[in-house]
Write an enzyme that holds these catalytic residues in place. Structure first.
Site, PDB file in Angstrom:
ATOM      1  N   ASP A   1     -40.124  50.262 -61.088  1.00  0.00           N
ATOM      2  CA  ASP A   1     -38.738  50.159 -61.550  1.00  0.00           C
ATOM      3  C   ASP A   1     -38.232  48.725 -61.640  1.00  0.00           C
ATOM      4  OD1 ASP A   1     -38.892  50.075 -58.740  1.00  0.00           O
ATOM      5  OD2 ASP A   1     -36.817  50.676 -58.520  1.00  0.00           O
TER       6      ASP A   1
ATOM      7  N   ASP B   1     -43.001  46.039 -60.101  1.00  0.00           N
ATOM      8  CA  ASP B   1     -43.397  47.416 -59.790  1.00  0.00           C
ATOM      9  C   ASP B   1     -42.831  48.407 -60.804  1.00  0.00           C
ATOM     10  OD1 ASP B   1     -40.763  47.135 -59.033  1.00  0.00           O
ATOM     11  OD2 ASP B   1     -40.917  48.574 -57.402  1.00  0.00           O
TER      12      ASP B   1
ATOM     13  N   SER C   1     -40.233  54.094 -57.592  1.00  0.00           N
ATOM     14  CA  SER C   1     -40.570  52.692 -57.358  1.00  0.00           C
ATOM     15  C   SER C   1     -42.052  52.383 -57.574  1.00  0.00           C
ATOM     16  CB  SER C   1     -40.130  52.319 -55.947  1.00  0.00           C
ATOM     17  OG  SER C   1     -40.323  50.952 -55.750  1.00  0.00           O
ATOM     18  N   HIS C   2     -42.724  51.973 -56.515  1.00  0.00           N
ATOM     19  CA  HIS C   2     -44.117  51.534 -56.607  1.00  0.00           C
ATOM     20  C   HIS C   2     -45.095  52.690 -56.443  1.00  0.00           C
ATOM     21  CE1 HIS C   2     -42.575  51.641 -52.594  1.00  0.00           C
ATOM     22  NE2 HIS C   2     -43.804  51.761 -52.129  1.00  0.00           N
TER      23      HIS C   2
ATOM     24  N   LYS D   1     -32.741  44.276 -55.298  1.00  0.00           N
ATOM     25  CA  LYS D   1     -33.748  43.238 -55.430  1.00  0.00           C
ATOM     26  C   LYS D   1     -34.182  43.195 -56.892  1.00  0.00           C
ATOM     27  CE  LYS D   1     -37.457  46.161 -53.547  1.00  0.00           C
ATOM     28  NZ  LYS D   1     -36.847  47.350 -52.968  1.00  0.00           N
TER      29      LYS D   1
ATOM     30  N   ASP E   1     -37.963  46.177 -59.455  1.00  0.00           N
ATOM     31  CA  ASP E   1     -37.204  45.420 -58.450  1.00  0.00           C
ATOM     32  C   ASP E   1     -38.101  44.602 -57.520  1.00  0.00           C
ATOM     33  OD1 ASP E   1     -38.171  47.612 -57.103  1.00  0.00           O
ATOM     34  OD2 ASP E   1     -36.220  48.310 -56.349  1.00  0.00           O
ATOM     35  N   ARG E   2     -39.394  44.890 -57.515  1.00  0.00           N
ATOM     36  CA  ARG E   2     -40.283  44.107 -56.646  1.00  0.00           C
ATOM     37  C   ARG E   2     -40.953  42.978 -57.422  1.00  0.00           C
ATOM     38  NH1 ARG E   2     -43.306  47.780 -52.268  1.00  0.00           N
ATOM     39  NH2 ARG E   2     -41.508  49.009 -51.653  1.00  0.00           N
TER      40      ARG E   2
ATOM     41  N   LYS F   1     -32.060  58.234 -57.116  1.00  0.00           N
ATOM     42  CA  LYS F   1     -31.265  57.455 -56.168  1.00  0.00           C
ATOM     43  C   LYS F   1     -29.896  57.194 -56.779  1.00  0.00           C
ATOM     44  CE  LYS F   1     -31.882  52.690 -55.742  1.00  0.00           C
ATOM     45  NZ  LYS F   1     -32.297  51.434 -55.160  1.00  0.00           N
TER      46      LYS F   1
HETATM   47  C1  G16 Z   1     -37.644  50.383 -50.857  1.00  0.00           C
HETATM   48  C2  G16 Z   1     -36.395  49.727 -50.369  1.00  0.00           C
HETATM   49  C3  G16 Z   1     -36.727  48.408 -49.733  1.00  0.00           C
HETATM   50  C4  G16 Z   1     -37.788  48.588 -48.660  1.00  0.00           C
HETATM   51  C5  G16 Z   1     -38.984  49.281 -49.258  1.00  0.00           C
HETATM   52  C6  G16 Z   1     -40.108  49.557 -48.279  1.00  0.00           C
HETATM   53  O1  G16 Z   1     -38.193  49.615 -51.873  1.00  0.00           O
HETATM   54  O2  G16 Z   1     -35.502  49.508 -51.426  1.00  0.00           O
HETATM   55  O3  G16 Z   1     -35.560  47.878 -49.225  1.00  0.00           O
HETATM   56  O4  G16 Z   1     -38.176  47.369 -48.134  1.00  0.00           O
HETATM   57  O5  G16 Z   1     -38.572  50.500 -49.828  1.00  0.00           O
HETATM   58  O6  G16 Z   1     -39.823  50.646 -47.551  1.00  0.00           O
HETATM   59  P1  G16 Z   1     -40.838  51.352 -46.575  1.00  0.00           P
HETATM   60  O7  G16 Z   1     -41.483  50.262 -45.769  1.00  0.00           O
HETATM   61  O8  G16 Z   1     -39.926  52.227 -45.794  1.00  0.00           O
HETATM   62  O9  G16 Z   1     -41.856  52.090 -47.397  1.00  0.00           O
HETATM   63  P2  G16 Z   1     -38.607  50.259 -53.247  1.00  0.00           P
HETATM   64  O10 G16 Z   1     -39.109  49.113 -54.071  1.00  0.00           O
HETATM   65  O11 G16 Z   1     -39.680  51.251 -52.882  1.00  0.00           O
HETATM   66  O12 G16 Z   1     -37.375  50.898 -53.764  1.00  0.00           O
END
Ligand code: G16
Length: 545
Positions: free
Chosen positions: A281, A279, A113-114, A378, A283-284, A126
């Site tokens: 991937d 981000d 992800s980010h 998302k 989704d953000r 995942k």
């Molecule tokens: C993932 C989850 C999201 C979550 C985020 C933050 O996002 O898919 O639902 O809100 O992590 O998680 P944390 O606060 O536990 O770091 P992503 O974009 O990282 O896949």
């Protein structure tokens, strides 16, 4: 086709976090590490054998290597067909879209992800289920259990599959379709939004945008959708070429890491009227106006209040959901629409049942995530298109839309303070002490503000009735202010403490304060309740959003 039975030994650290298994690349590079986890997924994903799997990732370092391994293991499992993105690229929302469109048994997403990429960065994997969404906790728990006792996996002994052009090829009987990663997704977006109307914004010559793809997966999507289909201005997409190390950047669309974009939007009267970033991937999303930032919780609330104006959502919202730490701005909208607003734990997977059961249309999280029932993830580009369509319909700027929203519903000042790379035992002790002392805070008064409730959030899923616990300590005040403490489930180094703080203000004359000033008193309360200075020995948070 020659299937090899490979001997391995279990790893003890393959418990998936908030969103799959995320570790340093170096961890994934240990012998059989990835294979073990994939085999553990396969052992539990009963529907895959004889069916279709969608496979792709965000293009980070190790992506194509992992794809080759997964293809060969899929063939050994007896998967019938795999759809994989050209060059191994597929955004998370595009995978969700493809799973649903092609009725696949599931999808494997390769992304952290980010989190930063490159050989020294992070990698992740995942599994998404047949509804297109992240596998629920029951599944990820089972995968973890399997991984602890795994001594063998199966893989086909064959050459790598060429991923650099769109074509169909085979490993044994397993068909592999290497496809354009963008086409199906772009088609879905055209169905949801009024592309002609958005296009007229750009062709008027009066409106410009800047989208920062952060050298991550959304580059090709943004170029196809914004540049080609919507005729956006020159320079509408920056950092649009995906790179294995994200160009050395941190593909996290926030004010700290998307600095280049923020500077462009704050560059004076000639600045673009709209800015956004996504981000690793895809989704953000982060939404910006000229010299104006829309926090993700407000963005969700604004979407919910205006969805009926857009083609894909004319029927309105049947309900809304947000995660616990997301501000309660959207609750006010739900109240006024007379629809349900669900509060879930952090993690997109908790929205899945609500979406499948048609209880909600839109959902979102403070962590720069918003989405709808169009897929089960998302969706960054979707959020950008939502805003562009809204601007085109309302003929108002991002700032005007947001301020008018605050005027109507009140403003939720909101911030998140992150303390990164804390020693795990220090973070756990802090949370445990809050859990223990929480009940005694109820009824106490801080600066005339009474604590109505302090508890550790637990959630009973209204669809399957499952109860999940320990999702964050929340302190609710009489004046609708809130403080939430939780540990991140996505980090790869020590623990990350997140403190979320919000304050609800209806008085219009108080809508112009700097956020940190408006929240200063609550920030002080949060720091003192959790004894941050003493416990963490830091001068302040590492990241403030
Ligand atoms: C993932 C989850 C999201 C979550 C985020 C933050 O996002 O898919 O639902 O809100 O992590 O998680 P944390 O606060 O536990 O770091 P992503 O974009 O990282 O896949």
């Amino acid at each position: 086709m020659k299937i090899l039975n490979k001997k391995t030994s279990p790893y003890r650290n393959q418990r998936p976090g908030t969103s799959g298994l995320r570790k340093k690349v170096k961890v994934f590079q240990q012998e059989h590490y990835l294979e073990n986890f994939v085999q553990s997924i396969f052992a539990n994903a009963k529907g895959l054998k004889g069916h279709l799997l969608i496979l792709g990732g965000d293009g980070r370092y190790y992506n194509t290597h992992a794809i080759q391994i997964i293809l060969k293991m899929s063939a050994a499992l007896g998967v019938k067909r795999v759809i994989v993105g050209e060059d191994g690229l597929l955004s998370t929302p595009a995978i969700s879209c493809l799973i649903r469109k092609h009725h696949a048994a599931g999808g494997i997403i390769l992304s952290a992800s980010h989190n930063p990429g490159g050989p020294e960065g992070d990698f992740g994997i995942k599994f998404n289920i047949a509804n297109g969404g992240p596998a629920p906790t029951g599944f990820t728990d089972a995968v973890y259990e399997t991984s602890k006792t795994l001594y063998e996996y199966q893989i086909v002994d064959c050459d790598n599959v060429p991923l650099d052009k769109q074509q169909t090829c085979y490993i044994g009987d397993m068909q592999i379709d290497v496809i354009d990663p963008v086409g199906d997704y772009a088609q879905l977006m055209e169905h949801l939004f009024d592309f002609e109307k958005i296009k007229s914004l750009f062709t008027s010559g009066l409106f410009t945008m800047c989208f920062d793809a952060m050298h991550a997966v959304t580059g090709p999507y943004a170029i196809e959708i914004f540049n080609k289909r919507l005729s956006a201005n020159v320079g509408a997409v920056i950092n649009g070429i995906p790179r294995e190390d994200f160009g050395g950047g941190h593909p996290d669309p926030n004010l700290t890491h998307a600095r280049e974009l923020v500077e462009r939007l704050n560059s004076g009267p000639g600045a673009p009227g709209f800015g956004a970033a996504s981000d690793g991937d895809g989704d953000r999303n982060m939404i910006l106006g000229r010299n104006f930032y829309v926090n993700a919780s407000d963005s969700l609330a604004i979407m919910a209040a205006n969805a009926h104006l857009l083609p894909g959502y004319r029927q309105g919202n049947c309900g809304i959901a947000r995660s616990l730490p997301t501000s309660r701005a959207v609750d006010k909208v739900a109240d006024s629409l007379g629809i349900d607003c669900y509060e879930t734990p952090t993690g997109w997977k908790y929205f899945g049942n609500l979406l499948d059961d048609s209880r909600i249309t839109l959902c979102g999280e403070e962590s720069f995530g918003s989405g709808s029932d169009h897929i089960r993830e998302k969706d960054g580009i979707w959020a950008v298109l939502f805003w562009l369509n809204l601007i085109a319909v309302k003929q108002q700027s991002v700032e005007e839309i947001t301020r008018l929203h605050w005027k109507r519903f009140g403003r939720h000042y909101y911030t998140r303070h992150d303390y990164n790379a804390i020693e795990n035992n220090v973070a756990e002790a802090l949370m445990q002490d809050l859990r223990d002392s929480g009940p005694s805070l109820t009824g106490q008064t801080y600066s005339k503000n009474k604590v109505l409730l302090c508890d550790d959030f637990c959630y009973r899923d209204p669809v399957d009735n499952n109860l999940s616990k320990n999702h964050g300590i929340r302190i609710l005040f009489e004046d609708e202010s809130r403080i939430v403490f939780r540990l991140s489930g996505t980090g790869t180094e020590g623990a990350t403490l997140r403190i979320y703080i919000e304050r609800f203000v209806t008085d219009l004359s108080l809508h112009d304060m700097p956020t940190q000033t408006a929240l200063a008193e609550l920030i002080g309360i949060a720091n003192s309740v959790a004894d941050i200075k003493n416990r963490l020995n830091r001068d302040g948070p590492d990241v403030i959003t």
